[in-house]
Each structure stands twice: as C-alpha cells, then as structure tokens.
Design an enzyme around this catalytic site. Structure first.
Site, short mmCIF file in Angstrom:
data_model
loop_
_atom_site.label_atom_id
_atom_site.label_comp_id
_atom_site.label_asym_id
_atom_site.label_seq_id
_atom_site.Cartn_x
_atom_site.Cartn_y
_atom_site.Cartn_z
N ASP A 1 5.05 -3.69 -1.41
CA ASP A 1 4.62 -2.33 -1.11
C ASP A 1 4.84 -2.00 0.37
OD1 ASP A 1 3.37 -3.50 -3.43
OD2 ASP A 1 2.18 -1.67 -3.61
N GLU B 1 -8.24 -4.80 -6.95
CA GLU B 1 -7.02 -5.41 -6.43
C GLU B 1 -7.04 -5.31 -4.90
OE1 GLU B 1 -2.52 -5.83 -8.12
OE2 GLU B 1 -3.89 -4.41 -9.01
N ASP C 1 -1.99 -2.53 -1.47
CA ASP C 1 -1.36 -1.72 -2.50
C ASP C 1 -2.17 -0.46 -2.76
OD1 ASP C 1 -3.42 -3.30 -3.53
OD2 ASP C 1 -2.54 -3.47 -5.52
N GLU D 1 0.62 5.73 -7.59
CA GLU D 1 1.34 4.49 -7.87
C GLU D 1 2.62 4.77 -8.67
OE1 GLU D 1 -1.00 1.67 -10.00
OE2 GLU D 1 0.32 0.01 -9.44
C1 BGC Z 1 0.25 -3.68 -7.33
C2 BGC Z 1 1.60 -3.30 -6.85
C3 BGC Z 1 2.28 -4.61 -6.59
C4 BGC Z 1 2.51 -5.20 -7.95
C5 BGC Z 1 3.37 -6.39 -8.03
C6 BGC Z 1 0.45 -4.27 -8.67
O1 BGC Z 1 -0.71 -4.56 -9.35
O2 BGC Z 1 -0.66 -2.63 -7.30
O3 BGC Z 1 1.71 -2.31 -5.97
O4 BGC Z 1 3.35 -4.61 -5.75
O5 BGC Z 1 1.29 -5.38 -8.61
O6 BGC Z 1 3.08 -7.18 -9.10
#
Ligand code: BGC
Length: 820
Positions: free
Chosen positions: A354, A347, A341, A619
């Site tokens: 994504d 994370e 992501d 984002e």
């Molecule tokens: C991520 C996203 C992801 C989403 C889904 C986020 O924290 O960065 O891109 O798809 O959580 O819960």
C-alpha cells in the site's frame, strides 16, 4: 529497565490498564528536569499529577522486537524541591493487544511494561531516577484499552491523587524487571498528536430510535465530550465509517468493536476522551447520554503523526478537488505512527504494498521523512532477522512472508521515492543494505530464463474484475506483474548504487537490470509491441517501466488507449496498475484518454466514490456499489490510501510540477489542461522553499504563473501555446499571458472516443447523418451514455450488421472536421 506488575495482567482481552508510580525526592537548586519515558503498551505519563507532553498513543508502533521509541519531555516546571512522583498508565496498545484479522495478541509482551528515566540537573551534579524496584503498581479507572475494540473508563474508580506525593500506595503491588531484546531509541518520526477537531455536522435519529452523530468526514482519532449527569451513568460511543438504511453500519470494521464507554463520576461537568485506542470513523452512535444530547458537547479529535504539510492542489473542478481532498484525508487517517492499509478494521497494519503504491503521493503532500524513515529502519531490521521483507512492517503475521512484487520490493521503491522527493543520498545510503538484500534474494529465485516466474504473488491486487474471494486473481498474469516490477526495481537499485558511488554494484545491478528486462521482453512483448495478456495493467507497466521501446511504444500506447476506451474509461486495474495508467496514456500521446478516465463517474472510476459522497479513498473503487450496498467481499474499507496514488499524476500533469532532479533543485513545469479544467494552482514546499504553479484558461487567453525559490531552476512548457514554447527559468516570479492555441490539435479516427467526437458539433452532425442513412433503426445517440465512452471501431464491432459502405461514409465524416 522496563518494569511490569507482579500480578496477572495484559494477557487477556479486556484487562484493565496498569497504573505505575515511582516516588522520589527533588533536592534544592534544580535547574532542569527531563523525562524520557516509554512502554510496552500505550503510555500516558504524569509528573506530580500533571499529564506530560501533548503527544498521544506513545510510544507509537515500531518493530518493538528491535526498537522502541523513547521520547524526551522537559518537565522542569512540574517539579519543585521535596517529594515528587512519576506516574504512568499503560494500556495494552500494539505490544499486547490483538493485531491482525486472525486475532492473535501479545505479539511483543505478556504484560504492560513501563520504562522511565528522569534526569535531574542541579548546579553541581546530575541525578537520574529510573523505573526500578521502587516502582509500585495498581489499577484505576481505565478498565479496558483495546486499539480495535475501544476503551472503557469508569471515572468512579480513579484513585484520587495516585500520581502525586502523599498518596497511600501501600495496597499496591511491586514490579518485576522485564527481559526485552530490543533497543530504546530516539524517535526518528514526529509524535502522534491531536491535529484538528471537527464539530458535528448533524445529529440523526435512526429508524430504530438511536442517536447517531455525523462529523461529515472520515477521520482517525476519537470523540471528546463533556457530559453532566449522575454518578454511575454510562455513555457508550460506537464508531463507524458509514450509515446504511439510516442505521450505524459497522460492517467495514469486521470484528473491531470500536466502542468507547465512560461511566460518570458525577457531581458536575466531566470531559473525557480515550487515551489508549483510536478509531477510523465518521459517525458515532451515542447511547446512555443523560438528558438531551447537545451536539456542541462532542468533538471528533483528528489524530495522526504530526507531519508538516508540503503539497496542495486546487482546480476548477469541485469533484476533482474532492478526490484530492479524499487522498489527503486517507493519508492522514493512515499515518498514525505507521503507514497502514486502513485505520478502522481489525487490521491497521503496515502493509508494504500500500505504501509502495502511494509513496510519491505521500511525499508530495507531507514531509514523510520521519514517519517513513522510521518505518524503513524497522523494515530493514525485520528483513535482517527474517531473511525476507515482511508483507507488513512491523511484522505481526503468524506466518513468514515470501518475496512479492509491489509489497516486498518496497525495500527498494520507497527509499528511491524518498530520494526523488528530498534529493538526500543519505536516504539511499541508510537503506542500501536492505535494497541489495532484497534484489539479491530475488535474483536467486529467477528461473533459467531470468524471469521471476514462481512463488506467491499478490499480482494486480484488487483488480475490479478479480473474483471477490480471490483479490489476487485479476486479469493480468501475476508473474507478468512480478517480472515487470522486478525490472523497475533492479534498475532503481543500479541507479542508487551509481548515486552512492558503488560503481562495481552499479555495474553488477545494471547487468542484472538488462538481463531481467530482456527476459521480460522475450516472454511478454511481441515483436510489434503487443504485451501479453493485453490488459491495461500489463501495458501501463510495460510503458512506465521502459519495457517497450521505439515503435513498440506507439503500438503499446495505442493498444492501451483502445483497452481503456473499451472499458468505458472505467478502472480495470488494481493496486499494481492503477498508479501507472494515466502516466502510460500521457507518455504515449493519449492525454485525451487519460482525461476521459479522470473525468469518468460511472462505477468503478476515479470520481465514482466522490459522486457517492466519499470523504476518503476507498479500498476498492466500488466499495459501495451503485445500488448503495456495500461490496460483499469482506474487504471493503472506506479509508485505504493505496488507490489514491492517482494524485501523483494530478500533481505532475494538472498541477504541472515534477522534479527534474532529485530534490527539486531542477524542476520541469508542464501543466496540461484537460477534462474541461479552466484553472489549477499547485503549491509544493521543498527544502529550497515553496514552488508555485498556477494556470488559467479564460476563453482564448492562457495565463501561467510560476514561482521558484532561490536555488531552483527549471524548464517551463507553456500549455496550449501556439508557439509551443519551452522556457528556461530561474528563481523568482514568472508570468506569461498569451492567446490560447485553437484549431486542429487532434486527428479524429475510428479509435477516437465518441465523447471526443461529440465535442465537435460539425463532426458529430455528420456522423449522426451517416448513422441515420445506414442504420435508421439505431441512431448513434440512442446508445448514450454508453456510446460516449467507446470509439466507432468498438461500436461497429457491436453492430455486426453494419453495411460496409457505412465505414467509408464515417471516414468521410471524420475527415470533415477536427476537434481540440
Ligand atoms: C490490506 C491490503 C493489503 C492486502 C494484502 C489487505 O487486507 O488491507 O491493503 O495490501 O491485504 O494482502
């Protein structure tokens, strides 16, 4: 076997890296030596004191429970007859370090572990040296190795010659064998490497007096520096994506400290870079540097999976080019072994939604067969074990994942996107059990009407109108999103079954596709073609997934165009809808509106971040708001590729190239100039060779050039061609030059954006006259720039007092001219 130290190690934050050493003796007549090494942790391998290979962050991240990569290196030149040593430093990496925002660690192992096999080929025999009970283990200069928090290195503590013969390891400890359920596998993806280096563009002194180096570009990787100073001096580097009020701003990192520390050995210039961490950053704050900082001493090292670049697009618009470059940089930043992501915060996970949204763009830009093939293998393994596709792959979430649209159905959508790009049925064959398992599972969850109407859904994630604390709570009913995606998913699976010759499955899934489509239509599409909820995402999905048909299509397209106009050509969609809005407008005859959206610069829009100096895709389109403040939601990465999915439309519509058959053996070339663009050049390396499309509109002349490699044929739809020619072409270079179509191209009406009306000076003049006559207090121009984005219909709605006769006068003004 994997071996781990007998001493306590790796189960606490900040534990030092472990140094492993295995002595051996090389006999006479060695012909070839191959080292295969891996780790539970991140590994740096040495043979006789020399670092092996140019890959970094080995073994990369796979679903370690099932598979760990074992990469081979030819180490013949590093060995000679006599005593020799295999060495390895293993840091915590993904196997031990904390992963995910909930800060859990030791997902795969309690200790760093090393695996190596050295194959020694002699004329008459082959010997293999492995990591066995003869391995000794200690510690050294590498004091902490967190992916999120950074690396600490005290050069004074490095045991001299620890991976060379003759070192006294008597004070080191023994090892124990590690029980590990997975398999060591030959890597499917390319290694992670240092791919590029960037010099600083500026050194800033912040208001508080700190030194911050700006590399001018958000990247994934680290900083390498050369420093000369007294022993014991500690240089600290803190990384971040942005500077706010002149100071380094780590907010987008959340809890990740992204801090590297190096303590000098002293006695001359020392060059250092971390080996066990990586950061998503543009800026680095440098503290403790001995003497004046010379920017030439620092380099940003760009690190990602070493994939071949395969797609390029350049246009006449610098802002659009920057948007495209931002998409490429976000892809690079998020292909560090696993498609993630984001690369900066706590994370950096393989979020399925994504990559599902971004897959067609990724596959155009780079050869992703390796990285995504490996990832899909992990996905299938995790899915088999858990009974469901995890939301992140490799799965490190503390709770089981339930099936959701756009996320879990990546099991079907990604293999299909790769098949479309590469035309290789083996991709579908390999993924087929995973694809069918997903669809079979969701079939069991359908309600009595055939709708996927229950359970958790991410919906149109990050719809800009969703409340900050509920990113899944956008305008579009999340079960409408789920049901729409399911229609596409099942249809895709039925087609894949057909390609693979599984005819019974093709029939079965074809029937299911019809059933869920009919269910969707019965529930969400009115007989005249409105789609329930009337949101941009609902219409975009209905149009692009074939859920409206015949006359409904025109109605849905019209409603979509009206909604897009009403939102001022700004973005009102999230992860689910954004990849499809421009396609849906284009497919329903609203190309002008698609280009108006593309050209829009106010927040949130495709170009807004570019106008704010973005160097990657954010984002959220409003990750940084017009007042310069960071979106306060806590989810505001500046480097997320998902919304960069719009680049696929650019490739197909502005660049003009689409695969008419999987793998580009047959292509459709149909560039559509718009938004004032005067030229574009697209290049795409396919398995058949390079395809190029270039077009240029010079005043009244259009020139189109198409190059197709051997084995590729296609149809070319010449843009702005008075004869509207579509031509069949084969391999070779083709060039057309012709007078550009001028004259009536679009009928102007009450739904036409004012911006389009204003482009025709005669019409605009008549319209302003009508306003002056009927509403002298409200000149049409006075509502600009807002007015430029809305239509007369919307404007009249906004002015309740508009006299009825005014409408007739406006209608007359509209018929007085047409515009291109
Ligand atoms: C991520 C996203 C992801 C989403 C889904 C986020 O924290 O960065 O891109 O798809 O959580 O819960």
């Amino acid at each position: 076997m994997f071996v781990a130290p007998t001493f306590r190690s790796g189960d606490r934050e900040g534990d030092p890296a472990v140094y492993f050493r295995r002595e051996l003796v090389v006999g006479p007549g060695l012909r070839r030596a191959t080292l295969r090494a891996s780790a539970l942790g991140i590994l740096v391998s040495y043979v006789n004191g020399t670092r092996v290979g140019d890959d970094v962050l080995a073994p990369g991240w796979t679903s370690y429970r099932h598979r760990v990569d074992l990469r081979a290196h030819d180490v013949t030149t590093l060995l000679a007859e006599g005593p020799a040593v295999l060495g390895a430093i293993v840091g915590e990496g993904w196997a031990l370090g904390r992963l995910g925002w909930e800060n859990t660690r030791n997902h795969y192992s309690d200790k760093p572990a090393w695996y190596a096999e050295l194959e020694l080929e002699y004329a008459d025999r082959t010997e293999t040296v492995t990591t066995d009970g003869a391995v000794r283990v200690g510690t050294g200069a590498v004091l902490s190795t967190s992916i999120y928090d950074g690396e600490t290195h005290d050069a004074r503590l490095e045991p001299h010659g620890w991976s060379e013969p003759g070192f006294d390891a008597s004070g080191w400890s023994g090892v124990s064998a590690v029980e590990w359920p997975g398999e060591l596998v030959t890597p499917l993806g390319p290694p992670i490497r240092r791919v590029e280096e960037l010099a600083p563009v500026e050194v800033l002194t912040t208001p508080s007096g700190r030194t911050v180096v700006d590399f001018g570009q958000i990247v994934s990787g680290w900083v390498r520096f050369t420093v000369d100073g007294p022993a014991g001096t500690t240089v600290t580097l803190r990384h971040a994506e942005l500077v706010t009020d002149g100071e380094l701003d780590p907010t987008t990192l959340r809890t990740a400290k992204a801090t590297d520390r190096y303590t000098l050995r002293g006695g001359g210039p020392e060059t250092w870079e971390p080996s066990f961490t990586f950061h998503g950053f543009r800026y680095v704050e440098v503290d403790g540097w001995p003497g004046a900082l010379d920017p030439a001493a620092l380099r940003a090292v760009v690190v990602h999976s070493d994939m071949a670049r395969t797609g390029w697009l350049e246009t006449s618009d610098p802002l659009l080019n920057r948007l495209h470059a931002n998409v490429v940089w976000s892809m690079r930043g998020n292909f560090v072994g696993v498609p993630t992501d984001c690369p900066q915060r706590d994370e950096r996970l393989g979020w399925t939604g994504d990559i599902h949204a971004f897959a067609p763009t990724a596959a155009f830009l780079y050869d992703v067969r390796g990285v995504l093939g490996s990832w899909l293998t992990d996905l299938a393994a995790e899915q088999r074990a858990a009974g469901s596709v995890p939301w992140v792959v490799p799965d490190v979430l503390p709770h089981p994942s339930s099936p959701t649209a756009l996320w879990s159905d990546v099991a079907v959508g990604l293999p299909a996107a790769l098949y479309a790009e590469y035309g290789d049925p083996a991709i579908l064959e390999a993924a087929y059990p995973s694809m069918t398992a997903f669809v079979d599972q969701v079939e069991g969850l359908l309600d009595e009407n055939g709708l996927w109407s229950g359970g958790f859904q991410y919906g149109d994630w990050l719809d800009p109108d969703a409340p900050p604390e509920d990113p899944a709570g956008g305008k579009t009913d999340r079960h409408l999103v789920a049901a729409a995606y399911l229609c596409r998913t099942v249809r895709t699976l039925a087609d894949a079954a057909q390609v693979l010759g599984h005819t019974a499955d093709a029939d079965r899934y074809g029937a299911l596709a019809t059933r869920v489509r009919e269910a969707f239509r019965a529930e969400y599409v009115t007989p005249t073609g409105r789609v329930s909820g009337e949101t941009v995402t609902a219409y975009a999905l209905a149009v692009c997934f074939g859920l409206v048909e015949g006359p409904e299509l025109a109605k849905a397209g019209g409603r979509l165009a009206a909604l897009v106009a009403k939102s001022g050509y700004r973005i009102s969609t999230g992860f689910a809808g954004t990849p499809f809005v421009l396609d849906a407008l284009t497919a329903t005859g609203h190309l002008a509106e698609a280009f108006l959206m593309l050209a829009e610069k106010s927040c949130p829009s495709f170009l807004y971040p570019v106008t704010q100096g973005a160097t990657t895709v954010w984002e959220r389109w409003d990750s940084i708001r017009p007042d310069g403040t960071l979106n306060p939601s806590g989810m505001t990465s500046l480097n997320h590729y998902a919304l960069g999915a719009v680049a696929s439309w650019l490739h197909r519509t502005v660049g003009g190239l689409s695969a008419a058959e999987p793998g580009y053996r047959r292509v459709r070339i149909a560039p559509r100039p718009g938004a004032g663009l005067t030229h574009a050049t697209l290049r795409h390396d396919t398995d058949h060779g390079r395809i190029e499309v270039a077009w240029r509109v010079d005043g009244t002349t259009t020139v189109v050039e198409v190059t197709l490699p051997d084995g590729v044929t296609g149809s070319v739809e010449l843009p702005a061609d008075p004869d509207a020619r579509t031509l069949e072409v084969g391999p070779g270079v083709h060039r057309w030059e012709y007078a550009t179509l001028v004259g009536p191209a679009e009928v102007l009406d009450f739904d036409t954006p004012l911006r389009t009306l204003a482009a025709d000076p005669a019409v605009w003049r008549s319209l302003t006259d009508v306003f002056a006559k009927h509403l002298p207090g409200i000149p049409i121009e006075a509502t600009a720039p807002e007015a430029a984005r809305i239509s007369l219909n919307i404007m009249l709605d906004l002015i309740p007092g508009a006299p009825a006769a005014m409408r007739d006068d406006l209608a007359a003004a509209l018929t007085g001219g047409t515009t291109r």
